[in-house]
Structure formats: C-alpha cells, structure tokens
Design an enzyme around this catalytic site. Structure first.
Site, mmCIF file in Angstrom:
data_model
loop_
_atom_site.group_PDB
_atom_site.id
_atom_site.type_symbol
_atom_site.label_atom_id
_atom_site.label_comp_id
_atom_site.label_asym_id
_atom_site.label_seq_id
_atom_site.Cartn_x
_atom_site.Cartn_y
_atom_site.Cartn_z
ATOM 1 N N SER A 199 -10.146 -1.230 6.742
ATOM 2 C CA SER A 199 -9.538 -1.025 5.418
ATOM 3 C C SER A 199 -8.761 -2.188 4.832
ATOM 4 C CB SER A 199 -8.627 0.197 5.443
ATOM 5 O OG SER A 199 -9.404 1.350 5.308
ATOM 6 N N SER A 233 -9.849 1.328 2.596
ATOM 7 C CA SER A 233 -8.957 2.146 1.801
ATOM 8 C C SER A 233 -7.862 1.370 1.075
ATOM 9 C CB SER A 233 -8.291 3.209 2.687
ATOM 10 O OG SER A 233 -7.498 2.583 3.695
ATOM 11 N N LYS A 291 0.843 -1.212 0.000
ATOM 12 C CA LYS A 291 0.000 0.000 0.000
ATOM 13 C C LYS A 291 0.873 1.254 0.000
ATOM 14 C CE LYS A 291 -4.038 1.730 2.625
ATOM 15 N NZ LYS A 291 -4.908 1.451 3.794
HETATM 16 N N1 GLN Z 1 -13.476 3.407 6.055
HETATM 17 C C1 GLN Z 1 -12.956 3.798 7.339
HETATM 18 C C2 GLN Z 1 -12.559 5.255 7.288
HETATM 19 O O1 GLN Z 1 -12.823 5.861 6.317
HETATM 20 C C3 GLN Z 1 -11.801 2.953 7.706
HETATM 21 C C4 GLN Z 1 -10.571 3.297 7.015
HETATM 22 C C5 GLN Z 1 -9.401 2.483 7.422
HETATM 23 O O2 GLN Z 1 -9.553 1.411 8.021
HETATM 24 N N2 GLN Z 1 -8.238 3.010 7.120
HETATM 25 O O3 GLN Z 1 -11.985 5.785 8.187
#
Ligand code: GLN
Length: 490
Positions: free
Chosen positions: A184, A160, A85
C-alpha cells in the site's frame, strides 16, 4: 531573500515553491532563505482548495489544517509540512482510517511516527484519503469516496495509501506518510510516479496506527524523490516502548549519494517478471534494467519458488488478523453507533453493518472462517508455513545477489471502477509487493518511465536493515532515469 520566499503569493512564486523537494525546502528554511510559514500557507491553500471542491478535485484529503499550528523553522525537517494517511491517530484531529465506523472519532493521542516527525519540525498539513482500514489497491474502498490519479483523473491512484500518493504527485503536499501491509505504499507510489518505501518490519513504531494486519503493517514515506524518502525515514525510525515489535536499526539512516552501481548484483526473479505483468510495464522495466547494467550492476536470474503462493497466503493471514483487530469496533468505544437497537447484540450488529464497507465485511468473514476451529490448521497454520518458505526463498536469493528487482505493480494505473466488481483482479495488483511484506524485508519503488503516458514503478528489495544500501542504489538509478513527474502537478 530568494524568489521563492519573496513572492509565494504570485503564481510564479508559487510555482517556484512547488518545484522544491522537501529536502531542498528544509535546507532553504534552515538557511533563512525561505519562510516556513509561507511554505505552509502555500501548501495549506492548495490542499484546502482540493479538499473544498471534493469530488471536483482529486479528493486526496479527509482533513486539512485550518491554522498554522506547530509551524517552526527549526529542527532537521525545518517546517516542511507533512500529509499523513488518515489511519494515523492524530490528537484532536479526525482519524477514521477511511471508514464510516470511525465517524466523529478524534484520538486523544498522536501516533509515534507522526509525533517524531512533528518533533523534528514537520507540521501536520492534512490527513489523506485511503481504502477503508487500508484494505484495497485503488482507494475506491473509502467512506470519503475515491481519490483520483493526477496523471489521468479517470484512473485510480492505487491504494491503499492513494490519497498520500496523489497529493505528493499533484504537488498538493511536499511529502506524505503511508502504510504498507502488502503493497500500500509501493503500489500507489508506482501508479502516481513518485517514490515509496516500505521499511523493514519493526523499524517504525506502529503505536497509534489503526491496525489492519499487525504482523505486516509498516509505516513509510511517499515522496517526490529518494533523498526525501531517506530524510523522512531517518526521523521516523527507532525503538518505541509503546510498540513491543519496534526495534532500533543497527545504523542511522543517512542521505543517499551513490552515483553508480558497480559491483552490485541485482536478482531478477522469473516468478515476478513474466506472466501477469502487462507488456508495456515489462518493456519499461526491462529498459530500466538495461540502464542499471549501464551503471555497473550485474543482472542475475534468481528463483523465488514460493512467490507464486504469496498472494494466497496473504489473503488468509491478513484477513485473519483484521478479523481480530476490527473486533473492537462495536459501537461502544469509538465513532459510530447505529440508532434504534433493541438490545446490545443488536446494537453491535447494526453498527458493524452500517459502519463497515463491503470489502471490510468480506475480509472479516474470510478471516473469522480461516481462524475457526476445524479450519485453523488447514488455512491459517498452513499459510504461516508458506510465509516461512517465502522468507527462506529471499534468504537463499540474498546469498547470491544484493537486491531483488521487479516491476512494482503488474499494470499502470487502471480506470476507476474497472476492478471493483472483481476482488481477485484487485488482489492481483499486489503480486510483486506481497512477498516482501510476508518476509518483513524493506523495499522501495521508484518511477522508471512511462507506458501509455502513465508511470511505471521499479521495485528494489533487500535483506532486513539494508535501507541505507537500498536508498543508495535507488538514488543512483533515479539520477540515471531522470524521471520528470511535473506533468502531474495540478
Ligand atoms: N492491496 C492489499 C490489500 O488490499 C494491500 C493493502 C495494504 O498494503 N494495506 O490488502
């Protein structure tokens, strides 16, 4: 010489190579039946092609290796290339966390998790697309544009870590690293039909991960199967003097082998199984639970009474932490500096205005507000108390059951653009994953079937440090489900 190694350049040879899981490829390389360079080249070419065509492809990658640096055929991961990532710092390689504000930033050091995997023999293949600073559930909040879901290019891959999930699902990378703050890793794994594991908070060093919400961020594997997840995790974990919150696991991570679930008690929390879960997902999940019973598990209704407040608490705590973590991006030290500023404050303002996307700005504002004097007790301190209650709910539940089981995400992959105008609809994606993040406990998502031709994930969560048992249970279920993800290969 196997077929795979002798003819990787032919279409059939390439298909054979792609069929191998990372663990299988590592075994063949170690046995001298497959060349690490050949494997690297095959994946490098596929990844580079997707990268070169940009939005004509899946747009999984932000950078692809242009040379065979660090490809060895030794070490426990024996040359199996790794996609990472974007937010992991990688020395000399662009690391922007999906943001315009880090344009041109190449870190002088490599994140511990990536360095450990490299030292175990996994060369860096590519960096993957993500929501900006890991804020999002669809990979649409990226300065590089959205990643597409290989099951249906009109849909999102989740987020994400959407680039990592799509790359693995499409066969553009054997395995990948992601991070999970509120879902994410697990949610994109579910939406792309692969395996995603968020380990116990602290088990993987956060050193060199560009921070979003430090008390929640955890790195973990996105893989084709549970064995690959165990193999990758085994070489990432452990105490790191550079991260004071990292710790040594009480036992080594081992490869899973369980064939059945006899004697295992699986708790199904009503709060994460009813309202808000779309019918098709619930049907596939219920069918998966029946199959778990057939393997010997006992299904037990449990309560997580504070789980319905998890999202509200998370959307105070995560923005609060991000508003502090993102204060360092001011145009002075890293990446972008907006031109034409009249004085210092003007330079900060212009840089942050130009560099951050709308979701990041929203969260910085929310977080700054929640932490401001006069509101701190009403929002931040209160959300911290809810977080404690949620952790206590899990502790209570684990007195009665071994694991909690839920659908990973409330819906299958949704259409591009469907939720971008409505932040709350986007936040609801993490209904079932955020509670575990707040409690710091490990959870794995494995594909358990299709609804409308799109993958559905099943989430198993256990007490802190139960990774080996979780992986074993997930492995037994995986054999039972027999999910075939090859339809997504490009
Ligand atoms: N979708 C969640 C957010 O927008 C989790 C994101 C994540 O786990 N980095 O914060």
């Amino acid at each position: 010489m196997s077929d795979a190694s002798s003819s990787a350049s032919s279409p059939q040879g390439e298909r054979e190579l792609l069929k191998l899981t990372a663990a299988q490829a590592a075994r063949r390389i170690a046995a001298g039946e497959l060349s690490a360079l050949e494997l690297f080249d095959a994946y490098r070419e596929r990844a580079a092609t997707d990268h070169a065509v940009g939005h004509e492809g899946l747009n999984c990658f932000t950078w692809v290796a242009d040379e065979r640096a660090g490809v060895e055929d030794s070490g426990p991961l024996a040359g199996v290339p790794l996609a990472v990532k974007d937010l992991f710092c990688t020395e000399g390689v662009p690391s922007q966390s999906g943001s315009r504000i880090l344009q041109g930033y190449t870190p002088p050091y490599t994140a511990t998790a990536v360095a450990r995997l490299r030292d175990a023999g996994a060369p860096l293949l590519a960096k993957t697309n993500q929501d900006e600073f890991a804020m999002g559930s669809s990979t649409e909040n990226s300065a590089f544009g959205p990643t597409l879901n290989p099951w249906d290019r009109g849909r999102v891959p989740g987020g994400s870590s959407g680039g990592s999930a799509a790359a693995v699902a499409a066969g553009l990378a054997p395995w990948a690293l992601g991070t999970d703050t509120g879902g994410s890793i697990r949610q994109p794994a579910a939406l792309c039909g692969i395996v995603g594991l968020k380990p116990t908070y602290g088990s993987v060093s956060r050193y060199g991960m560009i921070a979003f919400a430090s008390s929640l961020d955890q790195a973990g594997p996105l893989t084709r199967d549970v064995t690959d997840a165990a193999l990758l995790l085994a070489h990432m974990v452990g105490r790191d003097p550079c991260d004071a919150t990292s710790l040594q696991l009480p036992e080594e991570i081992v490869l899973p082998s369980a064939q059945e679930l006899t004697g295992l008690r699986l708790g199904v929390p009503a709060e994460l199984h009813g309202e808000g879960i779309e019918t098709g997902v619930r049907e596939v999940f219920d069918g998966a639970c029946k199959r778990a019973e057939a393997l010997g598990a006992e299904l037990i209704d449990v309560e997580l009474p504070h789980a319905p407040y998890a999202l509200s608490a998370y959307y105070v705590l995560a923005p609060a932490e991000c508003s502090s973590n993102l204060a360092r991006f001011d145009g002075v030290r890293y990446g972008l500096r907006a031109p034409g500023a009249l004085e210092l404050l003007d330079m900060y303002t212009r840089t942050r205005h130009d560099g951050f996307g709308p979701e990041v700005r929203r969260r910085v504002m929310l977080g700054t507000y929640a932490l401001s004097s006069g509101y701190y007790d009403a929002y931040y301190a209160r959300a911290q108390r809810v977080r404690t209650k949620i952790a206590e709910d899990f502790a209570d539940a684990f007195k009665r059951v071994d694991f909690i089981v839920t659908p990973t995400a409330p819906t299958v992959a949704f259409k591009l653009g469907e939720k971008t105008a409505d932040p709350w609809a986007m936040y609801l994606n993490d209904l079932c994953t955020v509670p575990m993040s707040l409690a710091g406990i490990p959870a794995i998502s494995i594909p358990c079937g299709l609804s409308d031709g799109l993958p559905v994930g099943l989430q198993l969560a256990g007490p802190a440090f139960s990774e080996n048992r979780l992986l074993d249970a997930a492995y037994a279920l995986e054999q039972e489900f027999g999910f075939d993800g090859s339809a997504a290969h490009v």
